[in-house]
Scaffold this motif. Structure first.
Motif, PDB file in Angstrom:
ATOM      1  N   ILE A 457     -17.008-110.734 -27.191  1.00 25.63           N
ATOM      2  CA  ILE A 457     -15.972-110.789 -28.738  1.00 25.63           C
ATOM      3  C   ILE A 457     -14.898-111.118 -29.048  1.00 25.63           C
ATOM      4  O   ILE A 457     -13.861-110.588 -27.380  1.00 25.63           O
ATOM      5  N   THR A 483     -24.232-113.817 -41.899  1.00 25.59           N
ATOM      6  CA  THR A 483     -24.082-112.971 -41.122  1.00 25.59           C
ATOM      7  C   THR A 483     -23.672-111.619 -41.858  1.00 25.59           C
ATOM      8  O   THR A 483     -23.430-111.303 -43.600  1.00 25.59           O
ATOM      9  N   ASN A 560     -27.516-108.496 -36.894  1.00 26.55           N
ATOM     10  CA  ASN A 560     -26.898-110.063 -37.507  1.00 26.55           C
ATOM     11  C   ASN A 560     -25.992-109.441 -37.386  1.00 26.55           C
ATOM     12  O   ASN A 560     -24.874-110.526 -38.472  1.00 26.55           O
ATOM     13  N   THR A 562     -21.552-109.423 -37.414  1.00 26.48           N
ATOM     14  CA  THR A 562     -21.153-110.815 -35.943  1.00 26.48           C
ATOM     15  C   THR A 562     -19.453-110.335 -36.778  1.00 26.48           C
ATOM     16  O   THR A 562     -19.349-110.892 -36.131  1.00 26.48           O
ATOM     17  N   VAL A 584     -21.075-105.074 -32.955  1.00 24.18           N
ATOM     18  CA  VAL A 584     -21.185-106.256 -33.766  1.00 24.18           C
ATOM     19  C   VAL A 584     -21.164-106.982 -32.156  1.00 24.18           C
ATOM     20  O   VAL A 584     -20.882-106.425 -31.405  1.00 24.18           O
ATOM     21  N   GLY A 585     -21.424-108.856 -31.970  1.00 19.03           N
ATOM     22  CA  GLY A 585     -22.052-109.150 -31.071  1.00 19.03           C
ATOM     23  C   GLY A 585     -23.078-108.325 -30.515  1.00 19.03           C
ATOM     24  O   GLY A 585     -23.592-108.698 -29.065  1.00 19.03           O
ATOM     25  N   LYS A 590     -22.421-115.722 -32.008  1.00 16.44           N
ATOM     26  CA  LYS A 590     -20.619-114.845 -31.562  1.00 16.44           C
ATOM     27  C   LYS A 590     -20.059-113.740 -32.806  1.00 16.44           C
ATOM     28  O   LYS A 590     -19.830-114.483 -33.824  1.00 16.44           O
ATOM     29  N   SER A 591     -19.575-113.422 -32.437  1.00 15.14           N
ATOM     30  CA  SER A 591     -19.274-112.623 -32.980  1.00 15.14           C
ATOM     31  C   SER A 591     -17.765-111.841 -33.066  1.00 15.14           C
ATOM     32  O   SER A 591     -17.475-112.331 -31.564  1.00 15.14           O
TER      33      SER A 591
END
Length: 692
Positions: A457, A483, A560, A562, A584-585, A590-591
């Motif tokens: 991340i 997202t 979902n 991110t 996230v991630g 990509k987050s």
């Protein structure tokens, strides 16, 4: 050290009931406690400095002849006494003094002074120094050792503490303590006897390296540190042996978990499979499993716990899973129901907010054996909860529970001498030193691999005052890409009400700034049903942004999502920041994590934000967090218990933990009597402080 242990500090001259009460505030109850109360610095009163060579900020001893002593009247009345030694003149200044004191400072009388040299109204001066006046033209001999300065409390002065310590040292010499560490082990590590170590620490020779004494590297300090650490390790080894002496039902399974794995849209990682195999080997034994599973955020600990739970259920036993917050417990409930319901297994729910009827039904199903598994919060160990055949307890984020709470849940499954197996989970990687100190009686498994497709991340730290609008636009752009995002609000105050106010205000501001987005709100003051509904709408993609307090720190899984925005990031510890970032991630994309901070930043806050930008490695982050906060704060007071070492320092003495563990094992095997005495000397009946 039996004589010193048995003798109460109240038996010393000068210690009446009030002084004993004050000493107790310092943890001093016996002469032994007094001897283990070490100086935090030393003064050198063994040599006399020429007055003519003094410099400001020096702590020195000078001797001279009193030249004058006068009361000065200015903005503040003071007594000024000038002394000289032939090399120079210096003044002693007292703002609090008596007529008798002034009269004693007679011209021509010799005086010895100790204090800090400072710049005053007449040049170099001592302010309220310690001093001795000559009797019959002679002064007492100079100190032969460095003068210790001890931690004190209100009503206990340094002079009093030193007088008590002199009595304690005299008793130490009359009744030398028994060395409980074998000579061979001491020689191997070049450590002095306990008596010599204590004498060195309380009466160091002027040639002893003070930096080593205070820094913990001197052999005298290391002697006490390794003994104290060995005693703590012994306590855990003995506790573990006691726990292992209980019987537990051998649990074997595999068919149910195999069916679950066949239905999963992904394969287990090799790390998950390794840990599952370790747990299965433990569960197959007739003695209790005591295993801690560590895994970074997103590593798949819950699925590992499911493997253990299904083995117990397949063997005809019940499973209880306890989590510290309702939100985390609800997330576990959702996961286990999603996985176990298709296998024909019902998962019950129990929390403080459950209605009376639902609670009564759940308790009946547990007691009569209809229920195979229950998930809940602290409500699980309440008196009314009775299990039919509890075979496994699973405790998540166990460092948030007090020791007695975990014990209470274990006791629920006791049947005569039979105990349930125990599995404890944490998504907060525990530094090795701390794991050996606090959880040394547990076997440890580490899930050190993330599922395939997880990307690191990217983390940014931005000043809120100038970049908040940019971050809001970033949220809008993420929503436009399809997202989702989190916006976490924090406050310094540990108050649900204030946290809720902050989150509601932010929620309103973001609704005004992003009118085309659906924004949900979650905080600890909401009713469970409202909170669950908001979380469900976000998880199902009906909302693009979730504004929340730190209640979402663990357990929330929305692949979902991110983008994570953390408001006032400078107020949180590294481990908490890492936990929040881990929301996230969790999908394939990509987050990003944005840390919004308020200026100015403290040195510690700068370091935290820097570490967050540099790495996503949970173990490295945990080590740095421990370094910045210390073990007590890192663990929290409930978990620390009796961990507060008297002499050892977990960070400073990290390298000595493994040798202390080895020493404890050798003592237990070859010198069991010494081992028992060592535990009594250092743990004072608190051997059960980390019993899990």
């Amino acid at each position: 050290m039996s004589e010193l242990t048995a003798r109460a500090v109240g038996s010393l001259r000068g210690v009446g009931p009030r002084a004993a009460e004050r000493l107790a505030r310092l943890g001093i109850h016996t002469v032994e406690d007094l001897l283990f109360h070490l100086p935090f610095r030393y003064q050198d009163r063994t040599r006399i400095a020429p007055i003519g060579r003094l410099r400001p900020e020096q702590h020195v001893v000078v001797e001279g002849e009193i030249l004058a002593a006068d009361v000065l009247f200015g903005r503040r009345r003071s007594l000024l006494c000038k002394i000289g030694d032939g090399t120079g003149i210096i003044a002693l200044r007292f703002f609090h003094f008596s007529a008798a004191q002034k009269n004693n400072l007679e011209r021509g009388r010799r005086i010895r002074v100790y204090g800090e040299v400072r710049v005053g109204g007449t040049g170099l001066e001592f302010f309220h120094p310690e001093y001795e006046l000559a009797t019959d033209e002679t002064l007492p001999p100079l100190e032969q050792s460095l003068t210790p300065v001890y931690p004190t409390t209100e009503g206990i002065q340094q002079r009093s503490m030193r007088a008590l310590m002199e009595q304690a040292i005299a008793l130490l010499n009359q009744h030398p303590p028994r060395d409980l560490l074998p000579d061979a082990l001491l020689k191997e590590r070049q450590l002095p006897s306990l008596r010599d170590a204590l004498l060195t620490l309380h009466q160091p020779h002027p040639t002893d390296a003070v930096e080593q004494l205070l820094g913990g590297t001197h052999p005298a300090v290391r002697r006490l540190v390794v003994e104290e650490m060995a005693a703590h390790q012994l306590g855990m080894l003995q506790r573990r042996a006691g726990q292992k002496a209980h019987r537990s039902p051998p649990l074997a399974g595999g068919q149910l978990f195999g069916r679950l794995c066949d239905a999963l849209p992904f394969a287990l990682t090799s790390a998950q499979q390794r840990v599952i195999d370790e747990i299965a080997a433990d569960l197959a034994q007739p003695s209790p499993m005591l295993r801690l599973v560590q895994g970074d955020v997103g590593s798949g600990k819950t699925l590992v716990a499911a493997a253990a739970a299904l083995a117990a259920i397949e063997s005809g036993y019940q499973v209880a899973l306890m989590a510290p917050t309702e939100l985390l417990a609800e997330q576990h409930l959702a996961s286990f129901r999603r996985w176990l319901t298709p296998l024909g297994i019902d998962v019950l729910w129990l929390s403080g907010s459950l209605g009376q009827k639902a609670r009564r039904e759940a308790l009946e199903q547990l007691a009569n054996g209809q229920a195979d598994m229950i998930v809940g919060t602290h409500a699980l160990f309440q008196e009314a909860v009775q299990f039919h055949r509890l075979g496994l307890t699973i405790i998540d984020e166990q460092h948030r529970f007090g020791v007695h709470q975990r014990l209470a849940l274990r006791e629920k499954g006791r049947q005569d001498e039979q105990m349930p197996h125990q599995l404890v989970l944490t998504a907060t990687p525990i530094p090795r030193t701390l794991a050996m100190s606090v959880y040394g009686d547990l076997d440890t498994s580490v899930i050190d691999e993330l599922p395939p497709g997880r990307e690191p991340i990217d983390t940014l730290a931005l000043p809120a005052a100038s970049r908040r609008a940019d971050v809001i636009q970033r949220v809008h752009a993420a929503a436009a890409r399809g997202t989702q995002a989190y916006w976490v609000c924090t406050l310094i105050e540990e108050s649900d009400a204030l946290q809720a106010q902050a989150a509601e205000a932010t929620w309103q501001d973001l609704q005004a700034a992003l009118p085309d987005l659906r924004i949900e709100l979650v905080h600890g003051r909401m009713k469970p049903a409202e909170k669950a509904a908001a979380m469900a709408r976000f998880a199902q993609g009906e909302a693009q942004l979730l504004v929340a307090t730190t209640v979402i720190e663990v357990g929330v899984d929305v692949p979902n999502a991110t983008l994570m925005v953390i408001e006032n990031a400078e107020r949180l510890g590294l481990s908490q920041l890492h936990q929040l970032r881990g929301r996230v991630g969790r999908g394939g994309g990509k987050s990003y994590c944005v840390l919004l901070y308020q200026t100015p930043l403290s040195h510690t806050a700068k370091r935290r934000l820097s570490v967050m930008r540099e790495t996503c490695d949970g173990f490295r982050i945990a080590e740095e967090d421990l370094r910045l906060r210390g073990p007590g704060e890192w663990l929290g007071t409930r978990q620390t218990g009796e961990l507060a070492f008297r002499i050892a320092d977990l960070m400073r003495d990290e390298a000595m933990m493994a040798p202390a563990r080895d020493m404890a094992e050798q003592l237990l095997a070859a010198y069991p009597d010494n081992a028992q005495a060592l535990v009594r000397r250092w743990l004072k009946g608190a051997e059960g402080y980390a019993d899990v």
